[in-house]
Design an enzyme around this catalytic site. Structure first.
Site, PDB file in Angstrom:
ATOM      1  N   SER A  34      16.361  61.890  24.762  1.00 48.52           N
ATOM      2  CA  SER A  34      15.411  60.740  24.742  1.00 48.52           C
ATOM      3  C   SER A  34      14.164  61.009  24.166  1.00 48.52           C
ATOM      4  O   SER A  34      14.051  60.978  23.046  1.00 48.52           O
ATOM      5  CB  SER A  34      15.400  60.542  26.204  1.00 48.52           C
ATOM      6  OG  SER A  34      14.739  59.061  26.596  1.00 48.52           O
ATOM      7  N   ASP A  75      21.055  55.940  26.811  1.00 51.89           N
ATOM      8  CA  ASP A  75      20.025  57.472  26.803  1.00 51.89           C
ATOM      9  C   ASP A  75      20.686  58.674  27.347  1.00 51.89           C
ATOM     10  O   ASP A  75      21.436  58.155  28.346  1.00 51.89           O
ATOM     11  CB  ASP A  75      19.103  56.736  27.834  1.00 51.89           C
ATOM     12  CG  ASP A  75      17.744  57.644  27.838  1.00 51.89           C
ATOM     13  OD1 ASP A  75      17.908  58.711  28.062  1.00 51.89           O
ATOM     14  OD2 ASP A  75      16.704  57.308  27.444  1.00 51.89           O
TER      15      ASP A  75
END
Length: 350
Positions: A77, A212
């Site tokens: 991320s 993610d």
């Protein structure tokens, strides 16, 4: 052949032999990456955390200036964004500028979140006519283009070509498993690794539907070990869990924020314990998706402080494993190690 011609011919032959011999010797200034494949591999692992992940910039600045050797970077991320840009050739100061001038945020959120949420009913119109796109408020193409435009002109923009090897972690929605992205354009790779659920649409890569990486692998220490790391320096930007008063949970968003912090702390616990060195900046009070540049500045500052505090431990671990040696002058020098990045200082002071 006269005596003069013979002497000239012998002199030319000797010069030729000398030149041939010297060209076969290694250059004293040559810095070939990984010339010694037997040295312990050092990985820098950078965890996810939204705006808290700005702390990675401060950590990188301190490690870079100290000359800490890094063989490869693994990020999730926001950790993948900062780590990927650094591996692509951007300096910590350049990455900091992208954050503080808000150009990165504007590319990530092309329209303010509140406005996008207000317009959500409009995005359901295509479904009425049978067109069903993936769930998410943002597609991410602008963010992808922005990141690709930040790669060095000396590289192709593909992460497999970076001087510092870089790997990003994403989550495959189809299998529910973490995926290590090892190749592809930087923008597309990072678009997938930080495709925050609900906000960003998932990204299709090689038959996988990626979102993610922080969903299942927020601090990828064990993934770095699977990639061959002998020593892992990990940066955990999660909030520190502490007791909270009952009154705190009367505030809007307090319960969801607390729950996300608890889940991330539990998810990262084993990986954090597996790191050889854990750098943990103080990010308490910084919201995951804060657009406040004061929060970003605070995170960067806390990253610098946490990295400076960790330098003695890093020195000890690298000394013990034979990566570094300490001489009488107190300088840390690499032993049997050739840095991946020729611009990285070869000697650093801790």
């Amino acid at each position: 052949m006269t005596r003069m011609e013979l002497k000239s011919r012998i002199s030319q032959s000797l010069v030729a032999v000398f030149l041939a011999a010297t060209t076969m010797l290694p250059s004293a200034n040559a810095l070939e990456p990984n010339s010694n494949n037997n040295h312990p591999k050092v990985a820098l692992v950078m965890g996810g955390g939204g705006t808290r992940g700005c702390a990675h910039v401060g950590v990188l600045r301190v490690l870079h200036d100290a000359g800490v050797p890094i063989d490869f970077i693994v990020g999730t991320s926001m950790g993948s964004v900062v780590g990927g840009l650094y591996a692509a050739g951007c300096s910590p100061s350049q990455i900091e500028k992208m954050i503080l001038d808000k150009s990165m945020m504007r590319a990530f959120d092309t329209v303010p979140i509140k406005m996008r949420v207000a317009l959500t009913p409009v995005f359901f119109v295509p479904r009425v006519f049978g067109r069903h796109s993936y769930e998410g408020l943002y597609g991410g193409s602008k963010f992808c283009k922005y990141l690709n435009g930040r790669t060095s002109s000396s590289c192709s923009g593909n992460i497999e070509d970076f001087k510092i090897p870089f790997y990003a972690v994403a989550t495959d929605l189809l299998s529910g498993e973490p995926v290590i992205l090892k190749s592809g354009k930087l923008g597309t790779v990072l678009q997938a690794s930080c495709a925050v659920p609900f906000l960003r649409k998932p990204v299709q890569i090689d038959g996988k539907l990626l979102t993610d990486g922080g969903i299942v692998c927020n601090l990828p220490v064990k993934k770095a070990q699977e990639l061959g790391a002998d020593i892992v320096i990990a940066v955990d930007v999660n909030e520190t869990i502490k007791d909270m008063p009952d009154e705190y949970f009367h505030h809007l968003g307090s319960v969801s924020r607390r729950c996300s912090s608890l889940m991330l702390e539990k998810l990262d616990k084993e990986d954090a314990a597996a790191a050889d060195v854990l750098i943990k900046p103080i990010t308490t009070g910084i919201y995951l998706l804060s657009r406040n540049m004061d929060d970003a500045r605070k995170a960067i500052s806390e990253g610098e402080q946490a990295a400076r505090d960790a330098l003695p431990k890093i020195q000890q671990v690298l000394n013990d494993r034979g990566v570094l040696a300490k001489n009488d002058s107190g300088l840390i020098q690499m032993v049997e190690y050739k840095a991946e990045d020729k611009d990285t200082p070869q000697v650093g002071r801790f």
